[in-house]
Design a protein around this motif. Structure first.
Motif, PDB file in Angstrom:
ATOM      1  N   ALA A  92       2.666 -23.283  -2.604  1.00  0.00           N
ATOM      2  CA  ALA A  92       1.600 -23.995  -1.896  1.00  0.00           C
ATOM      3  C   ALA A  92       1.349 -23.368  -0.531  1.00  0.00           C
ATOM      4  CB  ALA A  92       1.948 -25.480  -1.751  1.00  0.00           C
ATOM      5  N   ALA A  93       1.251 -22.044  -0.515  1.00  0.00           N
ATOM      6  CA  ALA A  93       1.080 -21.309   0.735  1.00  0.00           C
ATOM      7  C   ALA A  93      -0.356 -20.818   0.858  1.00  0.00           C
ATOM      8  CB  ALA A  93       2.044 -20.126   0.779  1.00  0.00           C
ATOM      9  N   SER A  94      -0.693 -20.313   2.057  1.00  0.00           N
ATOM     10  CA  SER A  94      -2.030 -19.774   2.312  1.00  0.00           C
ATOM     11  C   SER A  94      -2.249 -18.535   1.449  1.00  0.00           C
ATOM     12  CB  SER A  94      -2.165 -19.414   3.789  1.00  0.00           C
ATOM     13  OG  SER A  94      -3.420 -18.837   4.049  1.00  0.00           O
ATOM     14  N   PRO A  95      -3.377 -18.447   0.733  1.00  0.00           N
ATOM     15  CA  PRO A  95      -3.522 -17.368  -0.248  1.00  0.00           C
ATOM     16  C   PRO A  95      -3.812 -16.002   0.345  1.00  0.00           C
ATOM     17  CG  PRO A  95      -5.497 -18.731  -0.199  1.00  0.00           C
ATOM     18  CD  PRO A  95      -4.501 -19.396   0.691  1.00  0.00           C
ATOM     19  N   LEU A  96      -4.536 -15.904   1.467  1.00  0.00           N
ATOM     20  CA  LEU A  96      -4.984 -14.602   1.952  1.00  0.00           C
ATOM     21  C   LEU A  96      -3.830 -13.649   2.280  1.00  0.00           C
ATOM     22  CD1 LEU A  96      -7.408 -12.873   2.551  1.00  0.00           C
ATOM     23  CD2 LEU A  96      -7.470 -13.824   4.875  1.00  0.00           C
ATOM     24  N   PRO A  97      -2.822 -14.059   3.051  1.00  0.00           N
ATOM     25  CA  PRO A  97      -1.704 -13.128   3.295  1.00  0.00           C
ATOM     26  C   PRO A  97      -0.967 -12.738   2.013  1.00  0.00           C
ATOM     27  CG  PRO A  97      -1.671 -14.923   4.878  1.00  0.00           C
ATOM     28  CD  PRO A  97      -2.662 -15.296   3.825  1.00  0.00           C
ATOM     29  N   LEU A  98      -0.864 -13.687   1.086  1.00  0.00           N
ATOM     30  CA  LEU A  98      -0.175 -13.386  -0.167  1.00  0.00           C
ATOM     31  C   LEU A  98      -0.959 -12.360  -0.981  1.00  0.00           C
ATOM     32  CD1 LEU A  98       0.991 -16.947  -1.289  1.00  0.00           C
ATOM     33  CD2 LEU A  98       2.214 -15.245   0.069  1.00  0.00           C
ATOM     34  N   LEU A  99      -2.278 -12.496  -1.023  1.00  0.00           N
ATOM     35  CA  LEU A  99      -3.090 -11.531  -1.760  1.00  0.00           C
ATOM     36  C   LEU A  99      -3.024 -10.144  -1.119  1.00  0.00           C
ATOM     37  CD1 LEU A  99      -6.248 -13.691  -2.577  1.00  0.00           C
ATOM     38  CD2 LEU A  99      -4.331 -13.126  -4.077  1.00  0.00           C
ATOM     39  N   ALA A 100      -3.024 -10.094   0.204  1.00  0.00           N
ATOM     40  CA  ALA A 100      -2.919  -8.805   0.889  1.00  0.00           C
ATOM     41  C   ALA A 100      -1.572  -8.153   0.611  1.00  0.00           C
ATOM     42  CB  ALA A 100      -3.118  -8.991   2.394  1.00  0.00           C
ATOM     43  N   GLY A 101      -0.506  -8.949   0.652  1.00  0.00           N
ATOM     44  CA  GLY A 101       0.815  -8.400   0.337  1.00  0.00           C
ATOM     45  C   GLY A 101       0.936  -7.970  -1.108  1.00  0.00           C
ATOM     46  N   ALA A 102       0.338  -8.758  -2.014  1.00  0.00           N
ATOM     47  CA  ALA A 102       0.387  -8.397  -3.435  1.00  0.00           C
ATOM     48  C   ALA A 102      -0.367  -7.099  -3.697  1.00  0.00           C
ATOM     49  CB  ALA A 102      -0.206  -9.527  -4.277  1.00  0.00           C
ATOM     50  N   LEU A 103      -1.520  -6.930  -3.063  1.00  0.00           N
ATOM     51  CA  LEU A 103      -2.295  -5.712  -3.255  1.00  0.00           C
ATOM     52  C   LEU A 103      -1.534  -4.490  -2.735  1.00  0.00           C
ATOM     53  CD1 LEU A 103      -5.020  -4.822  -4.354  1.00  0.00           C
ATOM     54  CD2 LEU A 103      -5.971  -5.069  -2.060  1.00  0.00           C
ATOM     55  N   THR A 104      -0.841  -4.656  -1.625  1.00  0.00           N
ATOM     56  CA  THR A 104      -0.011  -3.564  -1.103  1.00  0.00           C
ATOM     57  C   THR A 104       1.110  -3.229  -2.075  1.00  0.00           C
ATOM     58  OG1 THR A 104      -0.482  -4.303   1.169  1.00  0.00           O
ATOM     59  CG2 THR A 104       1.404  -2.827   0.843  1.00  0.00           C
ATOM     60  N   GLY A 105       1.734  -4.269  -2.611  1.00  0.00           N
ATOM     61  CA  GLY A 105       2.827  -4.041  -3.572  1.00  0.00           C
ATOM     62  C   GLY A 105       2.348  -3.363  -4.836  1.00  0.00           C
ATOM     63  N   TRP A 106       1.194  -3.790  -5.357  1.00  0.00           N
ATOM     64  CA  TRP A 106       0.659  -3.151  -6.567  1.00  0.00           C
ATOM     65  C   TRP A 106       0.387  -1.668  -6.317  1.00  0.00           C
ATOM     66  CZ3 TRP A 106      -3.502  -7.447  -7.605  1.00  0.00           C
ATOM     67  CH2 TRP A 106      -2.850  -8.572  -8.115  1.00  0.00           C
ATOM     68  N   THR A 107      -0.158  -1.364  -5.153  1.00  0.00           N
ATOM     69  CA  THR A 107      -0.476   0.033  -4.845  1.00  0.00           C
ATOM     70  C   THR A 107       0.785   0.884  -4.782  1.00  0.00           C
ATOM     71  OG1 THR A 107      -2.398  -0.707  -3.565  1.00  0.00           O
ATOM     72  CG2 THR A 107      -1.607   1.539  -3.179  1.00  0.00           C
ATOM     73  N   TRP A 108       1.746   0.425  -4.004  1.00  0.00           N
ATOM     74  CA  TRP A 108       2.975   1.209  -3.833  1.00  0.00           C
ATOM     75  C   TRP A 108       3.749   1.348  -5.140  1.00  0.00           C
ATOM     76  CZ3 TRP A 108       5.032   4.170  -0.070  1.00  0.00           C
ATOM     77  CH2 TRP A 108       6.371   4.534  -0.204  1.00  0.00           C
ATOM     78  N   ASN A 109       3.920   0.244  -5.840  1.00  0.00           N
ATOM     79  CA  ASN A 109       4.749   0.262  -7.041  1.00  0.00           C
ATOM     80  C   ASN A 109       4.092   1.014  -8.191  1.00  0.00           C
ATOM     81  OD1 ASN A 109       7.067  -1.274  -6.130  1.00  0.00           O
ATOM     82  ND2 ASN A 109       5.702  -3.038  -6.052  1.00  0.00           N
ATOM     83  N   GLN A 110       2.759   1.094  -8.212  1.00  0.00           N
ATOM     84  CA  GLN A 110       2.094   1.901  -9.229  1.00  0.00           C
ATOM     85  C   GLN A 110       2.462   3.371  -9.053  1.00  0.00           C
ATOM     86  OE1 GLN A 110       0.239   0.644 -11.641  1.00  0.00           O
ATOM     87  NE2 GLN A 110      -0.879   2.370 -12.500  1.00  0.00           N
ATOM     88  N   GLY A 111       2.406   3.858  -7.808  1.00  0.00           N
ATOM     89  CA  GLY A 111       2.804   5.241  -7.552  1.00  0.00           C
ATOM     90  C   GLY A 111       4.283   5.467  -7.787  1.00  0.00           C
ATOM     91  N   LEU A 112       5.120   4.496  -7.405  1.00  0.00           N
ATOM     92  CA  LEU A 112       6.567   4.626  -7.591  1.00  0.00           C
ATOM     93  C   LEU A 112       6.930   4.655  -9.072  1.00  0.00           C
ATOM     94  CD1 LEU A 112       9.415   4.677  -6.362  1.00  0.00           C
ATOM     95  CD2 LEU A 112       9.352   2.166  -6.328  1.00  0.00           C
ATOM     96  N   ALA A 113       6.283   3.791  -9.859  1.00  0.00           N
ATOM     97  CA  ALA A 113       6.561   3.771 -11.299  1.00  0.00           C
ATOM     98  C   ALA A 113       6.168   5.087 -11.944  1.00  0.00           C
ATOM     99  CB  ALA A 113       5.827   2.603 -11.953  1.00  0.00           C
ATOM    100  N   HIS A 114       5.040   5.654 -11.512  1.00  0.00           N
ATOM    101  CA  HIS A 114       4.637   6.953 -12.069  1.00  0.00           C
ATOM    102  C   HIS A 114       5.687   8.017 -11.780  1.00  0.00           C
ATOM    103  CE1 HIS A 114       2.771  10.972 -11.419  1.00  0.00           C
ATOM    104  NE2 HIS A 114       2.329  10.733 -12.639  1.00  0.00           N
ATOM    105  N   ARG A 115       6.210   8.017 -10.570  1.00  0.00           N
ATOM    106  CA  ARG A 115       7.221   9.021 -10.229  1.00  0.00           C
ATOM    107  C   ARG A 115       8.485   8.835 -11.061  1.00  0.00           C
ATOM    108  NH1 ARG A 115       7.914  12.945  -6.862  1.00  0.00           N
ATOM    109  NH2 ARG A 115       9.954  13.458  -6.001  1.00  0.00           N
ATOM    110  N   ALA A 116       8.915   7.594 -11.243  1.00  0.00           N
ATOM    111  CA  ALA A 116      10.116   7.338 -12.044  1.00  0.00           C
ATOM    112  C   ALA A 116       9.898   7.732 -13.499  1.00  0.00           C
ATOM    113  CB  ALA A 116      10.498   5.863 -11.941  1.00  0.00           C
ATOM    114  N   TYR A 117       8.741   7.381 -14.063  1.00  0.00           N
ATOM    115  CA  TYR A 117       8.447   7.747 -15.453  1.00  0.00           C
ATOM    116  C   TYR A 117       8.368   9.265 -15.613  1.00  0.00           C
ATOM    117  CZ  TYR A 117       7.466   3.033 -17.194  1.00  0.00           C
ATOM    118  OH  TYR A 117       7.578   1.732 -17.614  1.00  0.00           O
ATOM    119  N   THR A 118       7.847   9.948 -14.597  1.00  0.00           N
ATOM    120  CA  THR A 118       7.776  11.407 -14.668  1.00  0.00           C
ATOM    121  C   THR A 118       9.169  12.011 -14.723  1.00  0.00           C
ATOM    122  OG1 THR A 118       5.700  11.375 -13.426  1.00  0.00           O
ATOM    123  CG2 THR A 118       6.860  13.473 -13.564  1.00  0.00           C
TER     124      THR A 118
END
Length: 463
Positions: free
Chosen positions: A128-154
């Protein structure tokens, strides 16, 4: 194709005149070197669907155009590939053992991953928290972890499981800090929302480790306390202390499982899933002293993962915009990632089968296109059924679903730069607002579908 029509040996009349080809005669007398090369590469050339496959093999063997002109008397590798393609009859013998299909995957596993992508959304019910900071943090996490997962899979694709774990061990904490920091900057204060955003960043990093390591079932079990608390909250309000306890229980369990996966002492353990067949290099103490510090495999460049990170940012932005319009649209798209992943693997698997069974480029393109239309239609019908069941407008959902699925398909074909550019432009257009969302989705979906159709007929894209 080179323009000539191939006929089997028993159907080729001897009276047909030979069509001369403009080849430079070799400077020495003796057997035709092209015939010798055709005999040496007979099995591969006979199974090739298109001369480009042969050209790729020649280039991978290190043959330069100068060497080809000097020895074989043709202009370049593509001209030599056409010569070989015409001289060797097409045949596709059945293998003695079932061929390896890297795209074969279990439907249950894909559906489970779709549930795992959607299940963390229950945490927002408890927070039950404010959505805007959570969405910004989630978008940052998706970006970073997408690149990190690619490196690990490679690294896993190169057979170095130790390096894959090391990249996850070093990269995950950075992504957690970035996600929490972005949420704090958007929020402006260190309150409950910021604390939840830090936990969200920690979960995104830990779950990425478990998904890369094919630990879907363990992740599902770890999320059960949080999901149970969310259901109870929807049915009947529960105390804040119980909410916090259930959230922390799932978060700590997921984090602990992730740490156990990448701890240095687990390097000698044999993983499951995609990593279970990877042979680890010998340990350093088994090597001679003068070779211990030398890497066994040349690793991927860090820059190679950058397009995948931007791809995660672009697609994440598109999904977040849909969530701001209608939460159910984002939920359906997330749940639909399970069927989408399965149909993507099915299409690629059918492509490898068509490479073995097709005898002409036209037949191969026809088979690949038919499978593509079948898979895309099945995915859209799945989204339509979910839209009708929940009562939301199906048009934006189907258009955005087409964008996401064709983007994943282009990514699997190696066209990451193209699909990243298209999705990034679409995300910017929707963020800046010059066009309506359905218009943006329609343009992006049409462009990507055209690129897919262009790649479907290229046999080298399916290798």
């Amino acid at each position: 194709m080179s323009g000539s029509i191939w006929l089997p040996p028993d159907a080729r009349p001897e009276t047909f005149p030979a069509i001369p080809r403009q080849r430079t005669a070799p400077s020495w007398a003796g057997p035709d070197p092209v015939d010798e090369l055709a005999a040496r590469l007979d099995d591969f050339v006979a199974a090739a669907v298109h001369p480009d496959e042969i050209a790729a093999l020649l280039e991978s063997d290190g043959m330069s155009d100068d060497q080809i002109r000097e020895r074989y008397g043709v202009k370049n590798s593509f001209a030599l590939a056409e010569e070989l393609y015409e001289r060797v009859a097409r045949r596709h013998p059945e293998p003695r053992t079932p061929p390896h299909d890297p795209w074969r995957v279990s439907l249950l596993t894909c559906l489970l991953r779709g549930v795992l992508f959607a299940l963390p959304g229950f945490a927002y019910v408890l927070a039950a928290a404010s959505p805007l900071p959570l969405l910004a943090g989630a978008l940052t996490g998706w970006t970073w972890n997408q690149g990190l997962a690619h490196r690990a899979y490679t690294w896993l694709g190169l057979g170095d499981e130790r390096a894959a774990k090391r990249s996850l061990l070093l990269g995950t904490p950075v992504g957690v800090v970035l996600g929490a920091l972005v949420a704090f900057l958007v929020s402006g204060t260190a309150d409950r929302t910021t604390a939840f955003a830090a936990g969200q960043a920690l979960y995104l990093g830990a779950s990425t480790i478990l998904l890369v390591r094919a630990r879907e079932r363990a992740l599902l079990l770890a999320l059960l306390p949080m999901a149970t608390g969310a259901v109870l909250t929807l049915l009947n309000s529960i105390p804040n202390t119980a909410r916090l306890t259930l959230l922390l229980a799932s978060l700590l369990t997921v984090t602990l499982l992730a740490v156990l996966e990448i701890m240095p002492r687990s390097y000698g353990l044999k993983g499951r899933g995609a990593a279970s067949n990877v042979r680890l290099p010998p340990r350093g103490r088994d090597k001679p002293p003068h070779t211990r510090s030398q890497p066994t495999t040349q690793g991927p460049r860090l820059s190679s993962s950058f397009p995948y990170a931007v791809f995660g940012l672009a697609t994440g932005t598109l999904v977040l915009h849909s969530a701001l319009e209608d939460n159910l649209t984002a939920v359906i798209l997330t749940l639909g990632m399970g069927p989408a992943e399965y149909l993507l693997h099915h299409l690629r698997s059918a492509g490898t089968t068509a490479l073995r069974s097709s005898t002409t480029p036209t037949a191969f393109r026809r088979a690949a296109t038919r499978t593509f239309l079948h898979c895309l239609t099945t995915y859209l019908l799945t989204l339509l059924a979910l839209a009708l069941a929940t009562g939301i407008s199906p048009t934006p959902l189907l258009l955005l679903g087409t964008v996401l699925w064709t983007a994943l398909l282009l990514q699997s074909f190696g066209a990451i730069l193209s699909t990243t550019a298209i999705c990034s432009v679409a995300a910017l257009a929707q963020t800046l607002g010059p066009l309506t969302a359905p218009t943006v989705y329609a343009i992006a979906a049409t462009t990507q579908a055209a690129l897919v159709c262009a790649l479907l007929g290229k046999a080298t894209a399916h290798r």
